[in-house]
Design a protein around this motif. Sequence first.
Motif, short mmCIF file in Angstrom:
data_model
loop_
_atom_site.label_atom_id
_atom_site.label_comp_id
_atom_site.label_asym_id
_atom_site.label_seq_id
_atom_site.Cartn_x
_atom_site.Cartn_y
_atom_site.Cartn_z
N TRP A 108 6.17 -16.18 0.21
CA TRP A 108 4.87 -15.84 0.96
C TRP A 108 5.20 -15.66 2.47
O TRP A 108 6.16 -16.41 2.96
CB TRP A 108 3.85 -16.79 0.83
CG TRP A 108 3.18 -16.66 -0.45
CD1 TRP A 108 3.63 -16.58 -1.65
CD2 TRP A 108 1.56 -16.41 -0.56
NE1 TRP A 108 2.57 -16.81 -2.48
CE2 TRP A 108 1.34 -16.49 -2.04
CE3 TRP A 108 0.32 -16.58 0.27
CZ2 TRP A 108 0.18 -16.56 -2.67
CZ3 TRP A 108 -0.72 -16.48 -0.39
CH2 TRP A 108 -0.93 -16.60 -1.60
N VAL A 109 4.65 -14.94 3.18
CA VAL A 109 4.91 -14.80 4.65
C VAL A 109 3.36 -14.79 5.45
O VAL A 109 2.63 -13.65 4.89
CB VAL A 109 5.59 -13.27 4.97
CG1 VAL A 109 5.92 -13.12 6.56
CG2 VAL A 109 7.18 -13.53 4.35
N ALA A 110 3.32 -15.68 6.09
CA ALA A 110 2.11 -15.50 7.17
C ALA A 110 2.66 -14.94 8.59
O ALA A 110 3.35 -15.44 9.26
CB ALA A 110 1.36 -17.02 7.10
N ILE A 134 0.40 -12.04 4.43
CA ILE A 134 -0.67 -12.14 5.20
C ILE A 134 -0.55 -11.48 6.57
O ILE A 134 0.15 -11.90 7.26
CB ILE A 134 -1.05 -13.76 5.42
CG1 ILE A 134 -1.02 -14.59 3.95
CG2 ILE A 134 -2.56 -13.81 6.44
CD1 ILE A 134 -1.31 -16.06 4.11
N THR A 135 -1.70 -10.34 6.62
CA THR A 135 -1.48 -9.67 7.98
C THR A 135 -2.78 -9.60 8.56
O THR A 135 -3.79 -9.75 8.25
CB THR A 135 -1.18 -7.98 7.51
OG1 THR A 135 -1.28 -7.22 8.69
CG2 THR A 135 -2.39 -7.50 6.53
N LEU A 287 1.02 -1.37 11.45
CA LEU A 287 0.51 -2.39 10.30
C LEU A 287 1.04 -1.62 9.28
O LEU A 287 1.75 -2.47 8.16
CB LEU A 287 -0.87 -2.37 10.37
CG LEU A 287 -1.61 -3.19 11.79
CD1 LEU A 287 -3.19 -2.76 11.55
CD2 LEU A 287 -1.25 -4.52 11.44
N THR A 288 0.83 -0.37 9.01
CA THR A 288 1.34 0.30 7.53
C THR A 288 2.65 0.26 7.22
O THR A 288 3.10 -0.10 6.20
CB THR A 288 0.58 1.73 7.45
OG1 THR A 288 1.07 2.34 8.66
CG2 THR A 288 -0.73 1.63 7.40
N SER A 289 3.57 0.39 8.45
CA SER A 289 4.98 0.35 8.29
C SER A 289 5.44 -1.12 7.92
O SER A 289 6.43 -1.31 7.19
CB SER A 289 5.78 0.97 9.38
OG SER A 289 5.59 0.36 10.68
N ALA A 290 5.07 -2.07 8.72
CA ALA A 290 5.42 -3.38 8.59
C ALA A 290 5.00 -3.81 7.01
O ALA A 290 5.92 -4.45 6.27
CB ALA A 290 4.66 -4.31 9.39
N ILE A 291 3.87 -3.66 6.53
CA ILE A 291 3.59 -4.11 5.21
C ILE A 291 4.42 -3.31 4.11
O ILE A 291 4.95 -3.93 3.31
CB ILE A 291 2.01 -3.67 4.71
CG1 ILE A 291 1.22 -4.64 5.77
CG2 ILE A 291 1.74 -3.74 3.59
CD1 ILE A 291 -0.23 -4.44 5.80
N ASP A 292 4.52 -1.99 4.19
CA ASP A 292 5.66 -1.32 3.44
C ASP A 292 6.98 -1.99 3.63
O ASP A 292 7.81 -1.97 2.30
CB ASP A 292 5.74 0.19 3.80
CG ASP A 292 4.49 0.83 3.50
OD1 ASP A 292 3.74 0.34 2.70
OD2 ASP A 292 4.30 1.97 4.14
N ALA A 293 7.48 -2.18 4.78
CA ALA A 293 8.75 -2.77 4.74
C ALA A 293 8.98 -4.19 3.93
O ALA A 293 9.89 -4.46 3.45
CB ALA A 293 9.20 -3.01 6.15
N THR A 302 -6.62 -10.51 7.30
CA THR A 302 -7.22 -11.40 8.09
C THR A 302 -8.06 -10.72 9.12
O THR A 302 -8.66 -9.62 8.99
CB THR A 302 -6.64 -12.79 8.53
OG1 THR A 302 -5.36 -12.05 9.69
CG2 THR A 302 -5.82 -13.47 7.66
N HIS A 303 -8.00 -11.19 10.38
CA HIS A 303 -8.99 -10.78 11.60
C HIS A 303 -8.59 -9.14 12.03
O HIS A 303 -7.67 -8.46 11.99
CB HIS A 303 -8.99 -11.58 12.54
CG HIS A 303 -7.55 -11.95 13.17
ND1 HIS A 303 -6.21 -12.32 12.42
CD2 HIS A 303 -6.72 -11.44 14.40
CE1 HIS A 303 -5.09 -12.55 13.02
NE2 HIS A 303 -5.29 -11.76 14.45
N GLY A 304 -9.89 -8.67 12.33
CA GLY A 304 -9.74 -7.28 12.78
C GLY A 304 -10.90 -6.19 11.82
O GLY A 304 -11.68 -6.90 11.34
N TYR A 305 -10.26 -5.20 11.56
CA TYR A 305 -10.85 -4.33 10.68
C TYR A 305 -10.46 -4.39 9.24
O TYR A 305 -9.99 -3.86 8.45
CB TYR A 305 -10.72 -2.74 10.99
CG TYR A 305 -11.12 -2.34 12.45
CD1 TYR A 305 -12.31 -1.92 12.50
CD2 TYR A 305 -10.24 -2.29 13.54
CE1 TYR A 305 -12.79 -1.48 13.66
CE2 TYR A 305 -10.56 -1.81 14.61
CZ TYR A 305 -12.09 -1.52 14.70
OH TYR A 305 -12.45 -0.96 15.94
N LYS A 306 -10.82 -5.83 8.70
CA LYS A 306 -10.25 -6.08 7.46
C LYS A 306 -10.71 -5.49 6.43
O LYS A 306 -9.91 -5.32 5.44
CB LYS A 306 -10.23 -7.74 7.32
CG LYS A 306 -11.70 -8.16 7.39
CD LYS A 306 -11.68 -9.78 7.48
CE LYS A 306 -12.98 -10.56 7.61
NZ LYS A 306 -13.10 -11.95 7.73
#
Length: 341
Positions: A108-110, A134-135, A287-293, A302-306
């Motif tokens: 897992w990565v937070a 966890i993003t 955000l999208t590229s980080a999650i894909d990677a 988590t926080h924001g436009y979750k």
Amino acid sequence: MARKNLLEFTPKGIYCQQADIYIDPWQPVNKAILTHAHGDHARRGSNYYLAHHTSAHVLRLRLGEDINLETIAYNEPIYIHGVKVTLHPAGHIVGSAQIRLEYEGEVWVASGDYKTEPDFISQPFEPVKCHTFITESTFGLPVYQWKPQPQIMNEINQWWEDNQNQDKVSVVFAYSLGKAQRILCNLNHELGKIFVHGAIWNTNEALKKDGLHIPATIRVNRELAKDEYRGGIVIAPPSALATPWLKKFQPYATAAASGWMTLRGAKRRKALDRGFVLSDHADWNGLTSAIDATGAQRVYVTHGYKSAFARYLNERGIEAYEAETLFEGESIDNVPVEGED
């Protein structure tokens, strides 16, 4: 195949039962791992803290000199009750880290807060392969897409020069930790004198002890004559906005550096003369590229436009869930901080 839960969201924070440790807890706990030193992630009262080396002095500045703090380097493994813990660059601010936990083959990565665009003062974001990620989603809508940092810094320098031609002091509001240092390191120091609010001065001094090179500045103080500020630029935290502290700089022009300056009306609501779209958080593409990677099969948002962001991920075939936390993301508002002169 059902995935094991290495982390859970509890009333005290994000908890790893196997290691008996919390990540960025919002209540005092026995053991805490901190992603970074911003106040919504690093809170007082815990018995033990683990964080990255380059956040040591700024954490002590914010949480107290006497905290029980252990620091480690990026990619340096530490084992807690059989759980392998490593820190990896988040690119958010100096010393910010993603927390990787591995136990019995499960990873897992937070991520805490992060940005994928290099700012040339913090360690660049490093994608970390994992099963569950966890993003944040502070700017988790397609409307938020940042321009390159050099372009924004050129705009700030040009604004400062334009204000000089009108015999005005330039006042820029930016977070004391993170954004203020980005701006300071990219200002054209040949244009004139650079002044900083006491809270930013104190933060800079702590970061210098952790090895960050910060250009010379002048601390705003009561002894400086009003004429000293003429033609200069002042960096101040958002807490100083619309306060009597500003009177000493008259006549002045004001600006804020924030991702929220993307929104039409944000500048007007704060009665600012100028808004610069500059954020220490990832934009939509980041955000999208980080999650894909990460290659993660499951994502907690988590926080924001979750809600919107989790829905988007699910539509793409990624198992995504909303998570309730007390993290705040980015704001052009701020609570009062120590060091206001």
